[in-house]
Design a protein around this motif. Structure first.
Motif, PDB file in Angstrom:
ATOM      1  N   LEU A 162       0.807  -1.213   0.000  1.00 21.65           N
ATOM      2  CA  LEU A 162       0.000   0.000   0.000  1.00 21.65           C
ATOM      3  C   LEU A 162       0.846   1.272   0.000  1.00 21.65           C
ATOM      4  CD1 LEU A 162      -2.785  -1.016   2.575  1.00 21.65           C
ATOM      5  CD2 LEU A 162      -2.835  -1.202   0.077  1.00 21.65           C
ATOM      6  N   SER A 163       1.866   1.314   0.837  1.00 21.34           N
ATOM      7  CA  SER A 163       2.659   2.535   0.983  1.00 21.34           C
ATOM      8  C   SER A 163       3.624   2.745  -0.170  1.00 21.34           C
ATOM      9  CB  SER A 163       3.433   2.493   2.299  1.00 21.34           C
ATOM     10  OG  SER A 163       2.547   2.416   3.399  1.00 21.34           O
ATOM     11  N   TRP A 164       3.893   1.699  -0.935  1.00 14.72           N
ATOM     12  CA  TRP A 164       4.856   1.788  -2.032  1.00 14.72           C
ATOM     13  C   TRP A 164       4.178   2.015  -3.381  1.00 14.72           C
ATOM     14  CZ3 TRP A 164       9.808   2.079  -0.581  1.00 14.72           C
ATOM     15  CH2 TRP A 164      10.135   1.613   0.696  1.00 14.72           C
ATOM     16  N   VAL A 165       3.225   1.198  -3.695  1.00 15.46           N
ATOM     17  CA  VAL A 165       2.596   1.247  -5.017  1.00 15.46           C
ATOM     18  C   VAL A 165       1.595   2.393  -5.116  1.00 15.46           C
ATOM     19  CG1 VAL A 165       1.155  -0.042  -6.653  1.00 15.46           C
ATOM     20  CG2 VAL A 165       2.965  -1.217  -5.376  1.00 15.46           C
ATOM     21  N   HIS A 166       0.918   2.722  -4.010  1.00 14.89           N
ATOM     22  CA  HIS A 166      -0.191   3.663  -4.084  1.00 14.89           C
ATOM     23  C   HIS A 166       0.148   5.063  -3.581  1.00 14.89           C
ATOM     24  CE1 HIS A 166      -2.678   0.553  -5.589  1.00 14.89           C
ATOM     25  NE2 HIS A 166      -2.551  -0.187  -4.505  1.00 14.89           N
ATOM     26  N   GLU A 167       1.409   5.423  -3.673  1.00 13.25           N
ATOM     27  CA  GLU A 167       1.798   6.790  -3.345  1.00 13.25           C
ATOM     28  C   GLU A 167       1.123   7.747  -4.334  1.00 13.25           C
ATOM     29  OE1 GLU A 167       5.803   9.551  -2.661  1.00 13.25           O
ATOM     30  OE2 GLU A 167       5.986   7.429  -3.193  1.00 13.25           O
ATOM     31  N   GLY A 168       0.513   8.792  -3.808  1.00 14.30           N
ATOM     32  CA  GLY A 168      -0.163   9.762  -4.651  1.00 14.30           C
ATOM     33  C   GLY A 168      -1.650   9.517  -4.769  1.00 14.30           C
ATOM     34  N   THR A 169      -2.116   8.335  -4.347  1.00 13.81           N
ATOM     35  CA  THR A 169      -3.558   8.059  -4.341  1.00 13.81           C
ATOM     36  C   THR A 169      -4.043   7.983  -2.893  1.00 13.81           C
ATOM     37  OG1 THR A 169      -3.040   5.701  -4.677  1.00 13.81           O
ATOM     38  CG2 THR A 169      -3.697   7.013  -6.623  1.00 13.81           C
ATOM     39  N   PHE A 170      -3.655   6.929  -2.172  1.00  8.17           N
ATOM     40  CA  PHE A 170      -3.989   6.885  -0.746  1.00  8.17           C
ATOM     41  C   PHE A 170      -2.848   6.313   0.084  1.00  8.17           C
ATOM     42  CE2 PHE A 170      -4.961   2.597  -1.985  1.00  8.17           C
ATOM     43  CZ  PHE A 170      -4.768   1.825  -0.862  1.00  8.17           C
ATOM     44  N   GLY A 171      -1.806   5.803  -0.560  1.00  5.95           N
ATOM     45  CA  GLY A 171      -0.687   5.220   0.161  1.00  5.95           C
ATOM     46  C   GLY A 171       0.095   6.250   0.953  1.00  5.95           C
ATOM     47  N   ASN A 172       0.565   5.836   2.130  1.00  4.08           N
ATOM     48  CA  ASN A 172       1.327   6.711   3.017  1.00  4.08           C
ATOM     49  C   ASN A 172       2.787   6.257   3.022  1.00  4.08           C
ATOM     50  OD1 ASN A 172       2.444   8.176   5.100  1.00  4.08           O
ATOM     51  ND2 ASN A 172       0.686   7.927   6.464  1.00  4.08           N
ATOM     52  N   PRO A 173       3.679   6.972   2.332  1.00  2.00           N
ATOM     53  CA  PRO A 173       5.085   6.551   2.243  1.00  2.00           C
ATOM     54  C   PRO A 173       5.785   6.464   3.595  1.00  2.00           C
ATOM     55  CG  PRO A 173       4.595   8.266   0.631  1.00  2.00           C
ATOM     56  CD  PRO A 173       3.432   8.196   1.563  1.00  2.00           C
ATOM     57  N   GLN A 174       5.252   7.153   4.600  1.00  6.52           N
ATOM     58  CA  GLN A 174       5.886   7.124   5.925  1.00  6.52           C
ATOM     59  C   GLN A 174       5.528   5.863   6.704  1.00  6.52           C
ATOM     60  OE1 GLN A 174       8.121   9.528   6.578  1.00  6.52           O
ATOM     61  NE2 GLN A 174       7.588  10.221   4.508  1.00  6.52           N
ATOM     62  N   GLN A 175       4.526   5.117   6.244  1.00  2.33           N
ATOM     63  CA  GLN A 175       4.086   3.905   6.940  1.00  2.33           C
ATOM     64  C   GLN A 175       4.601   2.684   6.178  1.00  2.33           C
ATOM     65  OE1 GLN A 175       2.593   3.672   9.858  1.00  2.33           O
ATOM     66  NE2 GLN A 175       2.602   1.439   9.800  1.00  2.33           N
ATOM     67  N   GLN A 176       5.850   2.329   6.406  1.00  3.13           N
ATOM     68  CA  GLN A 176       6.459   1.219   5.690  1.00  3.13           C
ATOM     69  C   GLN A 176       6.351  -0.101   6.439  1.00  3.13           C
ATOM     70  OE1 GLN A 176      10.450   2.391   4.643  1.00  3.13           O
ATOM     71  NE2 GLN A 176       9.780   4.294   3.675  1.00  3.13           N
ATOM     72  N   GLU A 177       6.283  -0.030   7.748  1.00  2.00           N
ATOM     73  CA  GLU A 177       6.195  -1.258   8.548  1.00  2.00           C
ATOM     74  C   GLU A 177       4.756  -1.770   8.558  1.00  2.00           C
ATOM     75  OE1 GLU A 177       7.024  -2.855  13.129  1.00  2.00           O
ATOM     76  OE2 GLU A 177       7.404  -0.772  12.575  1.00  2.00           O
ATOM     77  N   PRO A 197      -2.856   4.093   8.173  1.00  4.36           N
ATOM     78  CA  PRO A 197      -2.951   5.557   8.140  1.00  4.36           C
ATOM     79  C   PRO A 197      -2.941   6.069   6.701  1.00  4.36           C
ATOM     80  CG  PRO A 197      -0.712   4.906   8.661  1.00  4.36           C
ATOM     81  CD  PRO A 197      -1.517   3.641   8.561  1.00  4.36           C
ATOM     82  N   ALA A 198      -4.065   5.956   6.022  1.00  8.21           N
ATOM     83  CA  ALA A 198      -4.154   6.371   4.626  1.00  8.21           C
ATOM     84  C   ALA A 198      -3.867   7.859   4.500  1.00  8.21           C
ATOM     85  CB  ALA A 198      -5.534   6.043   4.076  1.00  8.21           C
ATOM     86  N   GLN A 281      -2.259   1.702 -10.939  1.00  9.44           N
ATOM     87  CA  GLN A 281      -1.010   1.448 -10.221  1.00  9.44           C
ATOM     88  C   GLN A 281      -0.812  -0.054  -9.987  1.00  9.44           C
ATOM     89  OE1 GLN A 281      -1.992   4.040  -6.881  1.00  9.44           O
ATOM     90  NE2 GLN A 281      -0.425   5.534  -7.511  1.00  9.44           N
ATOM     91  N   ASP A 282      -1.889  -0.746  -9.614  1.00  8.38           N
ATOM     92  CA  ASP A 282      -1.808  -2.188  -9.398  1.00  8.38           C
ATOM     93  C   ASP A 282      -1.553  -2.945 -10.699  1.00  8.38           C
ATOM     94  OD1 ASP A 282      -2.144  -2.273  -6.640  1.00  8.38           O
ATOM     95  OD2 ASP A 282      -4.330  -2.304  -6.770  1.00  8.38           O
ATOM     96  N   ARG A 283      -2.212  -2.528 -11.775  1.00  9.62           N
ATOM     97  CA  ARG A 283      -2.055  -3.239 -13.049  1.00  9.62           C
ATOM     98  C   ARG A 283      -0.607  -3.242 -13.519  1.00  9.62           C
ATOM     99  NH1 ARG A 283      -1.222  -2.355 -18.185  1.00  9.62           N
ATOM    100  NH2 ARG A 283      -1.124  -0.081 -17.872  1.00  9.62           N
TER     101      ARG A 283
END
Length: 332
Positions: A162-177, A197-198, A281-283
């Protein structure tokens, strides 16, 4: 090991949205089987696509009170696939072989479902909220992806991406764990729930906001998933992904969402735009994975505990392929 087609033919798979099936027969494909589906006075019908007479494409035929009429010579077939009319020989008994292979077909949740086996191995998913009027529903355009149905559902279930692929949509890059989470297993499918934490995208110069969202995953084997989002600062909504296998390496996905009826005038367009961006992003990830076919073991990839939900799902599909009970044991 059973073949892909043998293993998944006994399950219900969607082949069309209900709104696509109108006054003309419709072409469909499922597990490398070419189908024609059409409406009858008592429901929907599905048979082999090509006429038993001279192999004409029945999708170019017409619907009559008697059934589906071929456009080549007028042979007409009933819902059960048997030929009921041969215009060139009206006084002669119709040959017993003048029949199409027919399949079980039903209509539910705005979809036309087909089972290629004589008896289904499992019922349709139980999604009562889509029928009791408590929510509104919007379908997305059908998704045709060059990957397996199993791969597609796994990416829906993948918590760690979620935090990697969906950056810019709802992913939170700060939540990696990915904190530890539990998976509930049953013969019907798998379930899990996480808190995430979307991060909403920046809109109108406003900074993005973190919205702690509860994500509830539920899968009905083999390829139907429901994912519910319960944010703290917005209305809850639910997405439904049903991957329908064209073959072992290609699928089409019927994807739609339910949401609070109060949002009926504004949410559909906003949701479709947002969700299509997320799915794109998923595709890009899914179509680049190798192999495209869903793996039949775990030895070719390296897994960690954060992968537990897609791993439990994969264990279930492997059990179906091998003909064993779907008991979904806990991963090592």
């Amino acid at each position: 090991m059973r073949s892909y087609q043998e293993a998944f033919s006994p399950y219900w798979h969607p082949v069309a949205f209900s709104h696509e099936l109108k006054e003309r027969p419709l072409a469909a494909r499922l597990l490398e089987t070419e189908l024609v589906v059409w409406r009858t006075g008592s429901g929907v019908a599905a048979t082999q696509r090509y006429c038993a007479h001279r192999g004409a494409d029945l999708c170019g035929g017409q619907l009559t009170e008697e059934g589906l009429r071929c456009g080549f010579h007028g042979w007409t077939y009933g819902r059960d696939g048997r030929c009921v009319r041969v215009p060139s020989q009206p006084g002669v008994p119709i040959p017993a072989r003048a029949a199409l292979t027919s399949f079980r077909a039903v209509e539910r949740y705005g979809l036309v479902w087909v089972c290629l086996a004589p008896e289904p191995a499992a019922p349709l998913p139980e999604w009562p909220e889509l029928e009791d009027g408590s929510v509104a529903t919007v379908p997305l355009p059908r998704l045709d992806w060059n990957t397996s149905a199993g791969r597609m559902i796994e990416i829906v279930l993948d918590v760690a991406h979620l935090s990697w692929v969906h950056e810019g949509t709802f992913g939170n890059p700060q939540q990696q764990e990915v904190p530890p989470y539990e998976v509930e297993r049953s013969a019907a499918g798998v379930r899990a729930q996480i808190s995430y934490p979307a991060l909403s995208p920046a809109i109108g110069g406003m900074p993005p906001k973190v919205d702690r969202t509860t994500l509830s995953y539920e899968v009905f084997f083999p390829f139907a998933a429901r994912l519910s989002f319960k944010p703290t600062i917005f209305y809850a909504h639910t997405v439904y992904a049903i991957a329908s296998p064209w073959s072992e390496e290609k699928m089409q996905c019927f994807y739609f969402a339910s949401y609070h009826p109060r949002l009926r005038n504004h949410f559909p367009d906003m949701f479709v735009k947002s969700e299509l961006a997320i799915l794109e992003q998923d595709r890009l990830i899914a179509e680049a994975q190798r192999p495209r076919a869903h793996p039949l073991d775990f030895s070719s990839e390296v897994h960690v505990r954060a992968d537990r939900l897609p791993l439990e799902y994969r264990r279930g599909l492997i059990a179906i392929r091998t003909g064993h009970p779907v008991d979904a044991p806990t991963p090592d």
